[in-house]
Design a protein around this motif. Sequence first.
Motif, short mmCIF file in Angstrom:
data_model
loop_
_atom_site.label_atom_id
_atom_site.label_comp_id
_atom_site.label_asym_id
_atom_site.label_seq_id
_atom_site.Cartn_x
_atom_site.Cartn_y
_atom_site.Cartn_z
N LYS A 2 0.82 -1.20 0.00
CA LYS A 2 0.00 0.00 0.00
C LYS A 2 0.87 1.27 0.00
O LYS A 2 0.51 2.28 -0.59
CB LYS A 2 -0.93 0.01 1.22
CG LYS A 2 -1.95 -1.11 1.24
CD LYS A 2 -2.96 -0.97 0.12
CE LYS A 2 -4.05 -2.03 0.22
NZ LYS A 2 -5.03 -1.94 -0.89
N ALA A 3 2.02 1.18 0.69
CA ALA A 3 2.93 2.33 0.75
C ALA A 3 3.41 2.70 -0.65
O ALA A 3 3.43 3.88 -1.02
CB ALA A 3 4.11 2.03 1.67
N LYS A 4 3.78 1.70 -1.44
CA LYS A 4 4.26 1.96 -2.80
C LYS A 4 3.16 2.60 -3.65
O LYS A 4 3.41 3.53 -4.42
CB LYS A 4 4.74 0.67 -3.44
CG LYS A 4 6.06 0.15 -2.90
CD LYS A 4 6.50 -1.12 -3.63
CE LYS A 4 7.85 -1.61 -3.12
NZ LYS A 4 8.29 -2.85 -3.82
N GLU A 5 1.94 2.09 -3.49
CA GLU A 5 0.82 2.64 -4.26
C GLU A 5 0.56 4.09 -3.90
O GLU A 5 0.34 4.94 -4.78
CB GLU A 5 -0.44 1.79 -4.02
CG GLU A 5 -1.62 2.19 -4.89
CD GLU A 5 -2.84 1.30 -4.69
OE1 GLU A 5 -3.91 1.63 -5.21
OE2 GLU A 5 -2.70 0.25 -4.00
N ILE A 6 0.59 4.38 -2.62
CA ILE A 6 0.34 5.75 -2.17
C ILE A 6 1.45 6.69 -2.63
O ILE A 6 1.19 7.80 -3.09
CB ILE A 6 0.19 5.78 -0.63
CG1 ILE A 6 -1.21 5.29 -0.26
CG2 ILE A 6 0.44 7.18 -0.07
CD1 ILE A 6 -1.47 5.13 1.20
N ILE A 7 2.68 6.25 -2.53
CA ILE A 7 3.80 7.10 -2.94
C ILE A 7 3.74 7.41 -4.43
O ILE A 7 4.02 8.53 -4.86
CB ILE A 7 5.15 6.44 -2.55
CG1 ILE A 7 5.30 6.47 -1.02
CG2 ILE A 7 6.31 7.16 -3.22
CD1 ILE A 7 6.48 5.67 -0.52
N GLU A 8 3.35 6.41 -5.24
CA GLU A 8 3.24 6.66 -6.68
C GLU A 8 2.16 7.70 -6.98
O GLU A 8 2.33 8.53 -7.88
CB GLU A 8 2.93 5.35 -7.43
CG GLU A 8 4.10 4.40 -7.52
CD GLU A 8 5.35 5.07 -8.07
OE1 GLU A 8 5.26 5.76 -9.11
OE2 GLU A 8 6.43 4.93 -7.44
N GLN A 9 1.08 7.69 -6.23
CA GLN A 9 0.04 8.70 -6.43
C GLN A 9 0.52 10.08 -5.98
O GLN A 9 0.18 11.10 -6.60
CB GLN A 9 -1.24 8.30 -5.68
CG GLN A 9 -1.94 7.10 -6.29
CD GLN A 9 -3.42 7.06 -5.96
OE1 GLN A 9 -4.08 8.10 -5.85
NE2 GLN A 9 -3.97 5.87 -5.81
N ILE A 10 1.33 10.11 -4.93
CA ILE A 10 1.90 11.38 -4.47
C ILE A 10 2.85 11.94 -5.54
O ILE A 10 2.86 13.13 -5.82
CB ILE A 10 2.64 11.19 -3.13
CG1 ILE A 10 1.62 10.89 -2.02
CG2 ILE A 10 3.46 12.43 -2.77
CD1 ILE A 10 2.24 10.43 -0.72
N ILE A 11 3.63 11.05 -6.14
CA ILE A 11 4.54 11.46 -7.22
C ILE A 11 3.74 12.03 -8.39
O ILE A 11 4.11 13.05 -8.99
CB ILE A 11 5.38 10.26 -7.70
CG1 ILE A 11 6.35 9.78 -6.60
CG2 ILE A 11 6.14 10.61 -8.98
CD1 ILE A 11 7.42 10.77 -6.25
N GLN A 12 2.63 11.39 -8.70
CA GLN A 12 1.79 11.85 -9.81
C GLN A 12 1.24 13.25 -9.53
O GLN A 12 1.21 14.12 -10.41
CB GLN A 12 0.63 10.87 -10.05
CG GLN A 12 -0.27 11.23 -11.22
CD GLN A 12 0.48 11.30 -12.54
OE1 GLN A 12 1.45 10.59 -12.77
NE2 GLN A 12 0.04 12.18 -13.43
#
Length: 325
Positions: free
Chosen positions: A304-314
């Motif tokens: 979940k951390a990776k998914e959230i970080i990718e959305q933050i990057i976006q």
Amino acid sequence: MLHESLWTLFKDVKNRGDLEQFRQVLIPQYEKDEAGELYDMRQKVRDDFYEALKDFSLCLEIALGSASFYEDSSFTEEDIKTYKRDLKFFTNLRRITLQDAGETVDYSTYAARIKKIIDKHVVGEEIKEPEGVYLVNELGKKDDPADWSEEKTRNETDIIRTRIKKTIEQDLQDDPYAQKVFSELLEEAIKDAEAQFEHSYKQYALFKDLEEQVEKKTVPDMPEPLTENPHARAYYGIFRVVLGNDVFDNISDEDHQQYIDQALNIDWIVDKAVAEHSLNPQNIEAEIRKKLLPAVFKLIGMDKAKEIIEQIIQITRLGLAKQDS
């Protein structure tokens, strides 16, 4: 033939003296397709209108520049007046339609030519005395929606609905949770409006209220510490999107506070990374991943951390793109 083709698009207009009825043919109206996605069922008729007007106007330009056109007995003087009058009317309707639909259509190849035709050939035919008087002190004031005709009220309602949809799709890209919430509220409003079909003013008021919420990004149940911080609000929203509302509906106040604190922490980390690596977007993203992964992993686990970080990057990319533009 081209003139008739143009009018065929408006064959269902009962009162040709009522501009609102012409607008109603062209104003966006969204329906759901088989996949459940909203689509504009009037997009094609607008495209056909733009194309038909272009063909008619360019043909008329050639005709009006030809002596043989005026000598041709198959075209009466009244026909020519009608063509000129209708060109002006439909050109104005196109301008209104573009505003109603929030569209930008490239007419650079012939827009100036249409204007030249109108300026050169469309002139006043007679002066009519008005039936009333103009109240100068009332000019420029907004009219009261409660006084609108049924057609105008429905038109303005459709326009607001179109604006809301475009705002959700375009202006809320950097806030996925707000985008999700308002998309659901828009669907609810559409259903409620269908149930109040006989009450056009209630429909208008329904969408007007929703538009004000969307403009202010007033997401229901947003924690107080985040309401004035749009970036932290968006990061908090990512947690809700990824983990689901059920998680937040069943956690303690103490656990909920951790997500609020983490959203504020993410905002600080992202701002710092952007400030320190403003000339290199790749370094910005690397710094955000490096700083966020330990804290977010501890809170919700690696996947979940990776998914959230990718959305933050976006979201960060969208913000940088806006700055560049």
